[in-house]
Design an enzyme around this catalytic site. Structure first.
Site, PDB file in Angstrom:
ATOM      1  N   TYR A  28       0.842  -1.210   0.000  1.00 24.95           N
ATOM      2  CA  TYR A  28       0.000   0.000   0.000  1.00 24.95           C
ATOM      3  C   TYR A  28       0.871   1.252   0.000  1.00 24.95           C
ATOM      4  CZ  TYR A  28       0.859  -0.792   5.020  1.00 24.95           C
ATOM      5  OH  TYR A  28       1.450  -1.056   6.233  1.00 24.95           O
ATOM      6  N   ASP A 108      -4.214  -2.472  21.665  1.00 23.61           N
ATOM      7  CA  ASP A 108      -3.631  -3.820  21.632  1.00 23.61           C
ATOM      8  C   ASP A 108      -3.526  -4.448  23.020  1.00 23.61           C
ATOM      9  OD1 ASP A 108      -3.328  -3.635  18.921  1.00 23.61           O
ATOM     10  OD2 ASP A 108      -1.168  -4.004  18.910  1.00 23.61           O
TER      11      ASP A 108
HETATM   12  C1  LIG Z   1       2.391  -5.902  10.368  1.00 16.83           C
HETATM   13  C2  LIG Z   1       1.289  -5.087  10.985  1.00 16.83           C
HETATM   14  C3  LIG Z   1       0.434  -4.372  10.167  1.00 16.83           C
HETATM   15  C4  LIG Z   1      -0.611  -3.642  10.718  1.00 16.83           C
HETATM   16  N1  LIG Z   1      -1.470  -2.967   9.892  1.00 16.83           N
HETATM   17  C5  LIG Z   1      -2.504  -2.287  10.411  1.00 16.83           C
HETATM   18  C6  LIG Z   1      -3.421  -1.586   9.558  1.00 16.83           C
HETATM   19  O1  LIG Z   1      -3.264  -1.576   8.341  1.00 16.83           O
HETATM   20  N2  LIG Z   1      -4.469  -0.941  10.134  1.00 16.83           N
HETATM   21  C7  LIG Z   1      -4.649  -0.918  11.478  1.00 16.83           C
HETATM   22  O2  LIG Z   1      -5.632  -0.314  11.948  1.00 16.83           O
HETATM   23  N3  LIG Z   1      -3.800  -1.566  12.321  1.00 16.83           N
HETATM   24  C8  LIG Z   1      -2.738  -2.237  11.825  1.00 16.83           C
HETATM   25  N4  LIG Z   1      -1.855  -2.893  12.663  1.00 16.83           N
HETATM   26  C9  LIG Z   1      -2.132  -2.896  14.105  1.00 16.83           C
HETATM   27  C10 LIG Z   1      -1.664  -1.632  14.803  1.00 16.83           C
HETATM   28  O3  LIG Z   1      -0.286  -1.387  14.545  1.00 16.83           O
HETATM   29  C11 LIG Z   1      -1.858  -1.810  16.319  1.00 16.83           C
HETATM   30  O4  LIG Z   1      -3.137  -2.359  16.584  1.00 16.83           O
HETATM   31  C12 LIG Z   1      -1.761  -0.463  17.025  1.00 16.83           C
HETATM   32  O5  LIG Z   1      -0.443   0.039  16.880  1.00 16.83           O
HETATM   33  C13 LIG Z   1      -2.112  -0.604  18.504  1.00 16.83           C
HETATM   34  O6  LIG Z   1      -1.962   0.630  19.117  1.00 16.83           O
HETATM   35  P1  LIG Z   1      -1.756   0.719  20.674  1.00 16.83           P
HETATM   36  O7  LIG Z   1      -1.611   2.179  20.960  1.00 16.83           O
HETATM   37  O8  LIG Z   1      -2.834  -0.026  21.378  1.00 16.83           O
HETATM   38  O9  LIG Z   1      -0.425  -0.076  21.001  1.00 16.83           O
HETATM   39  P2  LIG Z   1       1.055   0.213  20.508  1.00 16.83           P
HETATM   40  O10 LIG Z   1       1.069   0.845  19.140  1.00 16.83           O
HETATM   41  O11 LIG Z   1       1.794  -1.068  20.709  1.00 16.83           O
HETATM   42  O12 LIG Z   1       1.559   1.308  21.512  1.00 16.83           O
HETATM   43  C14 LIG Z   1       1.957   0.985  22.828  1.00 16.83           C
HETATM   44  C15 LIG Z   1       3.139   1.879  23.168  1.00 16.83           C
HETATM   45  O13 LIG Z   1       3.451   1.726  24.555  1.00 16.83           O
HETATM   46  C16 LIG Z   1       4.844   1.672  24.680  1.00 16.83           C
HETATM   47  N5  LIG Z   1       5.138   0.983  25.936  1.00 16.83           N
HETATM   48  C17 LIG Z   1       5.052  -0.338  26.220  1.00 16.83           C
HETATM   49  N6  LIG Z   1       5.390  -0.579  27.475  1.00 16.83           N
HETATM   50  C18 LIG Z   1       5.674   0.607  28.022  1.00 16.83           C
HETATM   51  C19 LIG Z   1       6.072   1.014  29.329  1.00 16.83           C
HETATM   52  N7  LIG Z   1       6.221   0.135  30.312  1.00 16.83           N
HETATM   53  N8  LIG Z   1       6.265   2.325  29.551  1.00 16.83           N
HETATM   54  C20 LIG Z   1       6.077   3.228  28.561  1.00 16.83           C
HETATM   55  N9  LIG Z   1       5.696   2.910  27.306  1.00 16.83           N
HETATM   56  C21 LIG Z   1       5.507   1.620  27.054  1.00 16.83           C
HETATM   57  C22 LIG Z   1       5.313   0.929  23.450  1.00 16.83           C
HETATM   58  O14 LIG Z   1       6.666   1.202  23.179  1.00 16.83           O
HETATM   59  C23 LIG Z   1       4.391   1.516  22.377  1.00 16.83           C
HETATM   60  O15 LIG Z   1       4.911   2.689  21.804  1.00 16.83           O
HETATM   61  C24 LIG Z   1      -0.791  -3.615  12.134  1.00 16.83           C
HETATM   62  C25 LIG Z   1       0.093  -4.319  12.959  1.00 16.83           C
HETATM   63  C26 LIG Z   1       1.121  -5.045  12.394  1.00 16.83           C
HETATM   64  C27 LIG Z   1       2.050  -5.787  13.316  1.00 16.83           C
END
Ligand SMILES: Cc1cc2nc3c(=O)[nH]c(=O)nc-3n(C[C@H](O)[C@H](O)[C@H](O)COP(=O)(O)OP(=O)(O)OC[C@H]3O[C@@H](n4cnc5c(N)ncnc54)[C@H](O)[C@@H]3O)c2cc1C
Length: 212
Positions: A28, A108
């Site tokens: 993409y 997540d």
């Molecule tokens: C290959 C791939 C392709 C994807 N494609 C898509 C897509 O096309 N569309 C879509 O909607 N989603 C997609 N996703 C999913 C998406 O990336 C995740 O669902 C999203 O990033 C989740 O966001 P989050 O904020 O919940 O968690 P995260 O993005 O994991 O953020 C959590 C953050 O917390 C930080 N952290 C962890 N522990 C600590 C701590 N103890 N202290 C401080 N900070 C900490 C981490 O470093 C991270 O920056 C994809 C995932 C993958 C692996």
């Protein structure tokens, strides 16, 4: 890959999923067509480590798509040799209890999802919107967290399950069976009916409107 390094007719401004035996890839555009991103999902026996920043040799990527379409070869050939990252994908079953009285999870942390219907980040944003509404509408924090969780768990569990199922669909080994599997269903219509018509700013929050 920068557009300039790719053949001019490589792909329209759309996302494309290429499917093959035990492997698929998603291609993409980013930044309105300046960059092309390639996500390859070969099945492998080794789990590897849980990392978002592990670089792997470009040759591994090339080998994983040996014999695939010339467009895939052109994209892989245009990749910077030291800019190929690998991370293992882990299939977690949905969970239904994300909250205590004063603490809850979103994104997540609450519902890690295989990326096969590209919804993980979307769900995190939806969670945020619904949680904000619940905190505004409820009389107390515990009540808000309960409203939030009940409004979200079923949808998120469905996304988690359907994402995993898509992994199976995309990796069918036999070409005839794969064509039949796609012909037998209308994925765009299915998604329009439950996935893309969801509005986190309007979804019901009040107890009586939600399933117990
Ligand atoms: C290959 C791939 C392709 C994807 N494609 C898509 C897509 O096309 N569309 C879509 O909607 N989603 C997609 N996703 C999913 C998406 O990336 C995740 O669902 C999203 O990033 C989740 O966001 P989050 O904020 O919940 O968690 P995260 O993005 O994991 O953020 C959590 C953050 O917390 C930080 N952290 C962890 N522990 C600590 C701590 N103890 N202290 C401080 N900070 C900490 C981490 O470093 C991270 O920056 C994809 C995932 C993958 C692996």
């Amino acid at each position: 890959m920068p557009r300039a390094k790719l053949p001019a007719d490589i792909m329209e401004l759309v996302g494309t999923v290429w499917c093959g035996p035990k492997n698929h890839c998603v291609v993409y555009w980013l930044r309105g067509g300046e960059l092309l991103n390639f996500v390859g999902c070969p099945e492998e026996a080794s789990l590897g480590e849980e990392s978002w920043t592990q670089r792997r040799p470009w040759q591994e990527l090339k080998a994983a798509y040996a014999g695939w379409h010339p467009k895939i070869q052109a994209i892989i050939d245009a990749a910077e040799r030291d800019q190929c990252y690998r991370w293992s994908l882990f299939d977690r079953k949905p969970i239904y209890d994300w909250s205590t009285e004063r603490v809850t999870l979103l994104g997540d942390a609450a519902h890690p999802t295989l990326p096969f219907i590209a919804q993980g980040a979307c769900m995190a944003i939806e969670d945020g919107a619904v949680l904000a509404r619940a905190l505004e509408e409820a009389g107390s924090v515990p009540e808000a967290l309960e409203l939030y969780q009940r409004a979200r768990v079923e949808r998120c569990a469905r996304v988690v399950q359907e994402s995993a199922e898509h992994g199976t669909l995309y990796h069918i080994k036999d070409a005839t069976q794969m064509k039949k599997a796609f012909a037998d269903r209308n994925i765009a219509r299915e998604r329009a009916q439950w996935l893309f018509n969801y509005d986190p700013l309007r979804v019901p929050l009040q107890d009586e409107e939600l399933p117990l």
